[in-house]
Scaffold this active site. Structure first.
Site, PDB file in Angstrom:
ATOM      1  CB  CYS A   8      -0.917  -0.004   1.219  1.00 39.88           C
ATOM      2  SG  CYS A   8      -2.292   1.172   1.092  1.00 39.88           S
ATOM      3  CG  ASP A 145      -3.403   0.004  10.424  1.00 44.36           C
ATOM      4  OD1 ASP A 145      -2.319  -0.364  10.911  1.00 44.36           O
ATOM      5  OD2 ASP A 145      -3.504   0.993   9.674  1.00 44.36           O
TER       6      ASP A 145
END
Length: 233
Positions: A8, A145
């Site tokens: 990412c 996360d």
């Protein structure tokens, strides 16, 4: 047993090429203007066009409007969405429907921000991942996360062992992953969910928004090594 891999926070052509050459499954583009890895939708479209077939572009949004999501998806029609802000289950579904030209919503990931354990503390604030996955049942997967200032990308690792032993969802492990620790994360979490993927950003960077091709290769190799070990076991 194959673990899917997303890299990412891509901002440069050479980094997109490195992701494809390393054999990753997905490439993430951050469309959140407060992120140091932010790219505009037109720039993300230019980068996404470099991806080969079967490497999926993923567009990361934080509290975006339906118009913003729709515009980006018109430029990158094969993208999967990732909602990383404060979106409710209803808002996620509404945004995914707004981004789809079909009667059903576009596939999306929902980020769960897991509280960090304070240094020296034996406990941490409880996070009910089972309920969260149930609430966001329309998501293709729940991305785990660490809870940091802002909305992710902080390179922090939460305490993996605090997660429940059985979650009826596809999970994506993120937050502070590196070539050195990703194998441990896969080994610990894979038995706890339907399937496990991994997502890395800062762990393969030379600086924020600038990836390191060698680190990308090392990360993918570490994931594949763990997959091989699990298969032999």
């Amino acid at each position: 047993m194959r673990t899917r891999i997303k890299i990412c926070g891509l901002t440069r052509e050479q980094d997109v090429d490195a992701v494809a050459q390393a054999g990753a499954d997905a490439a993430g583009f951050v469309l959140y203007d407060k992120s140091p890895r932010h790219v505009l939708p037109h720039r993300a479209a230019v980068l996404a066009r470099r991806l080969p077939a079967f490497v999926t572009p993923v567009l990361l949004f934080v509290n975006a409007t339906p118009g913003q999501v729709r515009q980006a998806c018109e430029l990158i029609p094969n993208a999967v969405l990732q909602f990383h802000g404060d979106e409710t289950p209803q808002q996620c579904l509404m945004l995914a429907k707004a981004a789809s030209e079909r009667p059903y919503p576009r596939a999306f990931l929902r980020a769960a921000r897991i509280p960090l354990r304070p240094v020296g503390s034996a406990t941490t604030e409880a996070f009910d991942l089972v309920k969260y996955a149930h609430d966001y049942a329309h998501a293709q997967a729940i991305l785990l996360d660490a809870e940091v200032d802002g909305y992710g990308g902080g390179g922090k690792t939460f305490e993996w062992s605090q997660l429940p032993p059985n979650v009826d969802a596809h999970l994506v492990l993120s937050g502070g992953l590196t070539p050195a620790n990703v194998g441990d994360g896969i080994r610990l979490l894979r038995p706890r969910c339907k399937s496990l993927a991994v997502d890395v950003s800062s762990g393969v960077e030379a600086s924020k928004g600038v990836k390191d091709a060698g680190k990308i290769q090392a990360f993918v190799a570490a994931v594949r090594a763990q997959d091989t070990t699990a298969t032999r076991a």
